[in-house]
Motif scaffolding. Structure first.
Motif, short mmCIF file in Angstrom:
data_model
loop_
_atom_site.label_atom_id
_atom_site.label_comp_id
_atom_site.label_asym_id
_atom_site.label_seq_id
_atom_site.Cartn_x
_atom_site.Cartn_y
_atom_site.Cartn_z
N GLU A 132 0.89 -1.17 0.00
CA GLU A 132 0.00 0.00 0.00
C GLU A 132 0.92 1.21 0.00
N PHE A 133 0.64 2.18 -0.86
CA PHE A 133 1.44 3.41 -0.76
C PHE A 133 0.66 4.64 -1.20
N ASP A 134 1.06 5.74 -0.60
CA ASP A 134 0.62 7.08 -0.98
C ASP A 134 1.63 7.56 -2.03
N HIS A 160 -1.44 6.27 -6.45
CA HIS A 160 -1.43 5.52 -5.20
C HIS A 160 -1.62 4.03 -5.45
N ALA A 161 -1.39 3.25 -4.39
CA ALA A 161 -1.69 1.81 -4.47
C ALA A 161 -2.41 1.37 -3.22
N PRO A 173 5.65 6.78 3.19
CA PRO A 173 4.27 6.29 3.18
C PRO A 173 4.09 5.05 2.29
N ILE A 174 4.83 3.99 2.66
CA ILE A 174 4.72 2.69 2.00
C ILE A 174 4.55 1.67 3.11
N SER A 230 -9.65 14.90 1.59
CA SER A 230 -9.23 14.05 0.47
C SER A 230 -8.29 14.75 -0.49
N ARG A 280 -5.99 12.87 -2.90
CA ARG A 280 -6.52 11.51 -2.89
C ARG A 280 -7.66 11.32 -3.89
N TYR A 285 -5.68 4.85 -8.23
CA TYR A 285 -5.21 3.83 -7.27
C TYR A 285 -5.02 2.50 -7.99
#
Lengths: 249, 249
Positions: free
Chosen positions: A9-11, A56-57, A87-88, A125, A128, A239
């Protein structure tokens, strides 16, 4: 040698993209640096997709090969400890057979694009979702999206930097759903061209705004010409959601 | 004089809290500064709640009084333009009667607390949820929460800095729901003590971890003693969600 399949997961905000870049930080570099520090080995990461800067992911899949004997749990804990405060997050880790390859074994990539359809800027958000002020007609967007389903030459929706050998891709899903002010667009294909999801979303949004008809979208697809692209949606609404494998990772 | 009722969304991360503070930025200061620049007047904001440093808002309600003739739409647009790039958005604006008061007319405050119950650190939701690694039993948490419902002396769950005249409050809702790795706790009351939601969430989480029994929670409540507080949950998982008014704003 042990192959670890990772779920990441990452930003995407602070990264130049997933793939290692000379000019800035990448997710690949972060993972490889963390894994090298843990193992004292030169570790290379392979990933299911190559996301752009800012993308993102929710659950990117990747793998690394390591000699040092570690359990999957130890690897996950050690990576997460080394990745802070970037942020991972490694949200899944399994030991897999050598035949399993995060990129080449992947049979479908699934993305989510989030539009926030409101006039006010985004606070919670920000970074995002793509804020779109004009009211969007999600039913028109869904109808428009359906003409992109199937096997087409997607040159119109392809970045000039795309390295794919062919512009022909098979789109299996492009689903538009509204939930309040959020419009979620789900996309799935075996593989995508560079910028394809963002370019499709941008043009489908033009239909939602009433600036394009569904026929305009069809004509843009048929033109097979990047000059006919109406709009490329920004990276920060995109995403990477899921990678599908025929054999369990 | 025109009274504008505002609905505010904000990311609490960079603020010392909603209320104006001498030692750092606040949401109140940001709104008042923007409104003063628009109107050339000395504008004061009143809000439904006084959120702490780091607490977010999905829909805080507030009001400002202004002499300059502006429509609600003009005020909303002008405030949002002046607030950039601060993470505050005016997501609603209406002209209301002078009798309507964002704080004194509010008959119920509703909060949401978000726990992310997983071992991996948070990437996409960093600063937006409380990461709790031990598995939480949400059914036990829900059962525990119910003993706090009703009218009680909540001294145990009250900050030493609380300015409320009485520690007796009536809690109308404390609902625990799991959705995947997210645990959402919905709280509602006419008003809350300082830190009350975070303190209740922290102790209910202790029950979810199995470190406290429901009886331990009951004993802590009955003790009416701040020393008996088990855990104060962090600010960054808390969202002011809604303010309820008997008359429309």
């Amino acid at each position: 040698m042990t192959r670890f399949a990772l779920t990441l997961e990452f930003d995407g905000t602070p990264f130049m993209g997933l793939q290692r870049q000379k000019h800035g930080p990448s997710v690949q570099q972060a993972i490889e640096t963390a894994a090298a520090a843990i193992t004292q080995e030169d570790v290379r990461m392979q990933a299911a997709g190559r996301t752009d800067a800012g993308v993102h992911a929710i659950a990117m899949r990747a793998h690394i090969d390591v000699e040092k004997p570690l359990s999957a749990f130890q690897m996950m804990e050690a990576l997460n400890a080394r990745l802070r405060p970037q942020p991972i997050a490694v949200i899944g880790c399994q030991i897999v057979a050598d035949a399993w390859h995060a990129r080449f074994s992947c049979i479908e990539r699934r993305y989510l694009y989030r539009i926030c359809n409101r006039r006010a800027p985004l606070a919670l958000s920000a970074g995002r979702a793509w804020q779109v002020a004009p009211p969007l007609d999600e039913e028109q967007m869904q109808a428009a999206a359906q003409i992109l389903i199937g096997t087409h030459d997607f040159t119109t929706f392809r970045s000039v930097h795309c390295q794919s050998q062919s512009p022909v891709k098979s789109l299996s899903l492009l689903q538009v759903e509204r939930s309040g002010e959020d419009i979620m667009i789900h996309a799935a294909a075996r593989s995508f061209l560079h910028h394809q999801v963002r370019s499709m979303v941008g043009c489908v949004a033009l239909v939602g705004m009433g600036r394009w008809t569904i026929d305009d979208l069809g004509a843009a697809l048929a033109a097979r010409n990047r000059q006919r692209l109406g709009l490329n949606a920004p990276a920060h609404g995109l995403y990477f959601k899921e990678a599908v494998y025929a054999v369990a990772g």
